[in-house]
Design an enzyme around this catalytic site. Structure first.
Site, PDB file in Angstrom:
ATOM      1  N   ASN A 166       0.813  -1.221   0.000  1.00 39.46           N
ATOM      2  CA  ASN A 166       0.000   0.000   0.000  1.00 39.46           C
ATOM      3  C   ASN A 166       0.843   1.267   0.000  1.00 39.46           C
ATOM      4  O   ASN A 166       0.658   2.167  -0.817  1.00 39.46           O
ATOM      5  CB  ASN A 166      -0.940   0.011   1.203  1.00 39.46           C
ATOM      6  CG  ASN A 166      -1.932  -1.126   1.144  1.00 39.46           C
ATOM      7  OD1 ASN A 166      -1.602  -2.244   1.540  1.00 39.46           O
ATOM      8  ND2 ASN A 166      -3.114  -0.867   0.637  1.00 39.46           N
ATOM      9  N   SER A 202      -1.564   5.308  11.332  1.00 41.02           N
ATOM     10  CA  SER A 202      -2.683   4.745  12.094  1.00 41.02           C
ATOM     11  C   SER A 202      -2.177   3.639  13.022  1.00 41.02           C
ATOM     12  O   SER A 202      -1.385   3.899  13.922  1.00 41.02           O
ATOM     13  CB  SER A 202      -3.764   4.251  11.132  1.00 41.02           C
ATOM     14  OG  SER A 202      -4.967   3.976  11.803  1.00 41.02           O
ATOM     15  N   HIS A 220      -8.057  10.507   6.767  1.00 41.55           N
ATOM     16  CA  HIS A 220      -7.237   9.389   7.232  1.00 41.55           C
ATOM     17  C   HIS A 220      -6.589   8.618   6.078  1.00 41.55           C
ATOM     18  O   HIS A 220      -5.958   7.594   6.297  1.00 41.55           O
ATOM     19  CB  HIS A 220      -8.128   8.440   8.052  1.00 41.55           C
ATOM     20  CG  HIS A 220      -7.396   7.511   8.977  1.00 41.55           C
ATOM     21  ND1 HIS A 220      -6.818   7.936  10.151  1.00 41.55           N
ATOM     22  CD2 HIS A 220      -7.149   6.180   8.916  1.00 41.55           C
ATOM     23  CE1 HIS A 220      -6.273   6.909  10.777  1.00 41.55           C
ATOM     24  NE2 HIS A 220      -6.444   5.823  10.035  1.00 41.55           N
ATOM     25  N   ASP A 278     -10.272  13.842   9.878  1.00 36.82           N
ATOM     26  CA  ASP A 278     -10.146  12.400  10.046  1.00 36.82           C
ATOM     27  C   ASP A 278     -11.352  11.862  10.815  1.00 36.82           C
ATOM     28  O   ASP A 278     -11.625  12.278  11.947  1.00 36.82           O
ATOM     29  CB  ASP A 278      -8.855  12.112  10.822  1.00 36.82           C
ATOM     30  CG  ASP A 278      -8.468  10.653  10.851  1.00 36.82           C
ATOM     31  OD1 ASP A 278      -9.359   9.805  10.962  1.00 36.82           O
ATOM     32  OD2 ASP A 278      -7.258  10.371  10.789  1.00 36.82           O
TER      33      ASP A 278
END
Length: 369
Positions: free
Chosen positions: A145, A235, A347, A314
């Protein structure tokens, strides 16, 4: 609701690691909530969606299903590997900004399964040793990712820094319940060492801090200067980056740490409570050694430059992330952390891509000091 929204992450993720789809052609369809037999269990689909929940914020995952069309036999478990222990196999190599993204697989001792990771070697790596920055991804992600979506390679090439992107959990053990939810099990290792027997293979802290060091000492990685390393994440991965940097400071110091939208105080938020209870059991005292705020409050290690970027738009900010708690604890403990609230950002990897150059430069300065 337009289906074009759902197609974008799949188009971005061109080289999707899949357990149930070998050659992956996918379309995403809005549908009623599926029955348990077609619930959110397909690792191929979970990988295709993986942007740490950002690209699909606010959309119930139960209302999304994937149709995968394969051209060969399906459902090959990740841990059914022909790779010998200690062997590292290069899977792909793609030139970018004069350097190379190279993806590898190996048989992990810590996790008892085949694991994949990606390294970006900047152009400078062809001429000598370069410092490294680890990037730990968030929930639902794998090693690809960040490499595909962040465009971090541009700044890394300019600054002469290698990027190392591990996976987020062991895969292929087929533990009951491992894929029942996006925030626990596969793709949600939380960078800790599980103590509950059912989850005994979830030893991501040891994998990142110990085994990866051994793997990266091999001949394929001779251009990496592992004595100069920093760490960052997003995160769940931001949580991992901070806890690993803080815990490992005395025996194996990172030069700097940074994060996008980190889970700052996991012992006090739903994501963390769920993960810690499942992996570590009921003893909440045991949870504290994987909580950034708890570790910062007692930190006695060497100087550790720290940077956090957090979007004000977010969806998870108020309930799950708690940067204000980290700021309060850091101020009280005299721990120098810069927390930047970025107006209007969410986010997703759109947020990460907007500020990733700042983070690479931040780490490069610490690594070259």
């Amino acid at each position: 609701m337009s289906s074009s929204l759902f197609l974008q992450p799949l188009m971005l993720g061109r080289s999707i690691s899949a357990r149930s789809c070998n050659y992956f052609t996918s379309r995403v369809v809005l549908s009623p909530p599926p029955t348990p037999s077609c619930s959110f269990r397909s690792q191929a689909f979970r990988s295709s969606l993986s942007s740490s929940a950002g690209a699909f914020s606010g959309i119930p995952k139960a209302h999304i299903r994937a149709i995968c069309i394969t051209s060969s036999a399906s459902s090959i478990s990740d841990n059914q590997s022909n790779i010998k222990m200690d062997e590292v196999k290069e899977l792909t190599a793609n030139k970018m900004y004069g350097g190379f993204n190279k993806r590898y697989s190996h048989q992990s001792k810590a996790l008892s399964c085949e694991m994949k990771f990606t390294v970006y070697f900047p152009p400078a790596a062809s001429e000598g040793k370069v410092p490294v920055v680890f990037y730990l991804s968030g929930l639902t992600c794998n090693d690809e990712n960040f490499i595909i979506k962040s465009n971090a390679q541009r700044a890394a090439a300019e600054m002469g820094v290698a990027l190392i992107a591990p996976d987020t959990s062991p895969r292929g053990h087929n533990v009951e319940g491992e894929a029942d939810s996006y925030d626990f099990g596969v793709g949600a290792g939380f960078y800790l060492n599980a103590t509950q027997d059912k989850w005994r293979h979830w030893q991501m802290y040891s994998y990142i801090t110990s085994e990866m060091k051994t793997v990266l000492s091999g001949p394929s990685f001779s251009s990496l200067d592992m004595s100069r390393k920093s760490i960052m994440g997003h995160s769940m991965g931001g949580h991992g980056a901070f806890t690993i940097a803080l815990k490992a400071a005395k025996e194996d110091a990172f030069k700097s740490v940074s994060a996008f939208s980190p889970i700052c105080n996991p012992t006090q938020v739903p994501w963390g409570k769920k993960a810690f209870k499942g992996y570590l059991g009921e003893d909440e005292e045991a949870w504290k050694k994987y909580d950034t705020c708890e570790l910062v409050s007692t930190y006695q290690g060497p100087s550790l430059p720290a940077l956090v970027d957090q979007g004000t738009a977010d969806n998870f900010l108020a309930e799950q992330l708690k940067p204000e708690t980290l700021q309060e604890v850091a101020d009280k403990a005299g721990f120098p952390v810069t927390i930047r609230m970025q107006e209007g950002y969410d986010h997703s990897y759109f947020f990460i891509a907007s500020f990733i150059s700042d983070h690479i430069k931040f780490h490069a300065e610490a690594l070259n000091a």
